[in-house]
Design a protein around this motif. Structure first.
Motif, short mmCIF file in Angstrom:
data_model
loop_
_atom_site.label_atom_id
_atom_site.label_comp_id
_atom_site.label_asym_id
_atom_site.label_seq_id
_atom_site.Cartn_x
_atom_site.Cartn_y
_atom_site.Cartn_z
N GLN A 4 58.53 37.26 67.84
CA GLN A 4 59.44 36.98 68.94
C GLN A 4 59.76 38.27 69.70
O GLN A 4 59.87 38.26 70.91
N SER A 5 59.91 39.38 69.00
CA SER A 5 60.18 40.63 69.69
C SER A 5 58.94 41.11 70.45
O SER A 5 59.06 41.71 71.50
N LEU A 19 51.33 25.30 78.79
CA LEU A 19 50.60 25.24 77.54
C LEU A 19 49.09 25.48 77.71
O LEU A 19 48.50 26.26 76.94
N PRO A 20 48.43 24.88 78.70
CA PRO A 20 47.00 25.17 78.89
C PRO A 20 46.72 26.65 79.18
O PRO A 20 45.73 27.20 78.69
N THR A 21 47.58 27.30 79.94
CA THR A 21 47.40 28.73 80.24
C THR A 21 47.56 29.55 78.97
O THR A 21 46.77 30.47 78.71
N LEU A 22 48.56 29.22 78.16
CA LEU A 22 48.75 29.93 76.90
C LEU A 22 47.54 29.75 75.99
O LEU A 22 47.07 30.70 75.36
N ALA A 23 47.02 28.54 75.94
CA ALA A 23 45.85 28.26 75.09
C ALA A 23 44.63 29.04 75.58
O ALA A 23 43.85 29.56 74.78
N GLU A 24 44.46 29.14 76.90
CA GLU A 24 43.35 29.93 77.46
C GLU A 24 43.47 31.40 77.07
O GLU A 24 42.48 32.05 76.75
N ARG A 25 44.69 31.94 77.09
CA ARG A 25 44.90 33.34 76.71
C ARG A 25 44.57 33.55 75.24
O ARG A 25 43.99 34.56 74.86
N TYR A 52 51.47 35.13 71.79
CA TYR A 52 50.98 33.95 72.50
C TYR A 52 50.96 32.72 71.59
O TYR A 52 51.32 31.62 72.03
N LEU A 53 50.55 32.89 70.35
CA LEU A 53 50.54 31.76 69.42
C LEU A 53 51.94 31.23 69.16
O LEU A 53 52.13 30.01 69.02
N GLU A 54 52.93 32.12 69.10
CA GLU A 54 54.31 31.67 68.94
C GLU A 54 54.75 30.82 70.13
O GLU A 54 55.43 29.81 69.97
N GLU A 55 54.34 31.23 71.32
CA GLU A 55 54.67 30.46 72.52
C GLU A 55 53.94 29.12 72.53
O GLU A 55 54.50 28.11 72.96
N VAL A 56 52.70 29.10 72.07
CA VAL A 56 51.95 27.84 71.97
C VAL A 56 52.67 26.91 70.99
O VAL A 56 52.87 25.73 71.28
N LYS A 57 53.07 27.45 69.85
CA LYS A 57 53.77 26.65 68.84
C LYS A 57 55.05 26.06 69.43
O LYS A 57 55.33 24.86 69.27
N THR A 58 55.81 26.87 70.13
CA THR A 58 57.04 26.39 70.76
C THR A 58 56.72 25.34 71.81
O THR A 58 57.38 24.30 71.88
N GLY A 59 55.70 25.60 72.61
CA GLY A 59 55.30 24.65 73.65
C GLY A 59 54.84 23.32 73.09
O GLY A 59 55.17 22.25 73.62
N LEU A 60 54.09 23.35 72.01
CA LEU A 60 53.65 22.11 71.37
C LEU A 60 54.84 21.33 70.83
O LEU A 60 54.93 20.11 71.02
N THR A 61 55.76 22.03 70.20
CA THR A 61 56.94 21.36 69.64
C THR A 61 57.76 20.72 70.74
O THR A 61 58.16 19.56 70.65
#
Length: 145
Positions: A4-5, A19-25, A52-61
């Motif tokens: 997170q930091s 979410l698609p942009t995060l997944a592309e990154r 980025y994976l933390e953001e994907v996880k948050t976005g999926l949730t």
């Protein structure tokens, strides 16, 4: 959490990408990892990928809250939540996070690096396909008067 930091260090994440942009990154970062040949090369990429994976996880949730598969039974008034529609995608994200964590903090045999990064790459690409493909498919509705 440590990641997170890290997410505050990446200016693109402050723009709240979808979410698609995060997944592309994530896909791009795992492709970069494939070219890494040493721990000092992988660590900065893994730190970025972790954010980025933390953001994907948050976005999926967050995005899946409204899209749960429910099970109805005749005698039950409220539906029971059965499973997430993209539960496999969320699991793939967790696998990516775990592998990324191993790459970031573990000391492993250098001969294992291509296999670990390759596995992370394959899972990240599969996860991204789950997220990106549905967004690219367009449904055309014809209204007949």
């Amino acid at each position: 959490m440590e990641n997170q930091s890290f997410s505050q260090l990446y200016s693109e994440l402050s723009l709240n990408p979808d979410l698609p942009t995060l997944a592309e990154r994530c896909k791009l970062l795992t492709e970069i990892l494939l070219d890494c040949t040493s721990l000092p090369q992988t660590q900065p990429v893994c730190r970025c990928l972790g954010a980025y994976l933390e953001e994907v996880k948050t976005g999926l949730t967050e995005s899946m809250r409204d899209f749960q598969v429910v099970e109805f039974e005749d005698a039950e008034p409220p539906p029971r939540y059965k499973e997430w529609m993209l539960e496999d995608t969320e699991t793939k994200c967790d696998y990516c996070r775990a592998l990324n964590h191993v790459l970031l903090i573990s000391h492993f045999d250098r001969d294992m690096l291509p296999y670990l990064t390759g596995l992370l790459h394959d899972i990240a690409h599969s996860m991204a396909a789950d997220v990106i493909t549905p967004c690219r498919e367009k449904t055309v509705i014809h209204i007949i008067p």
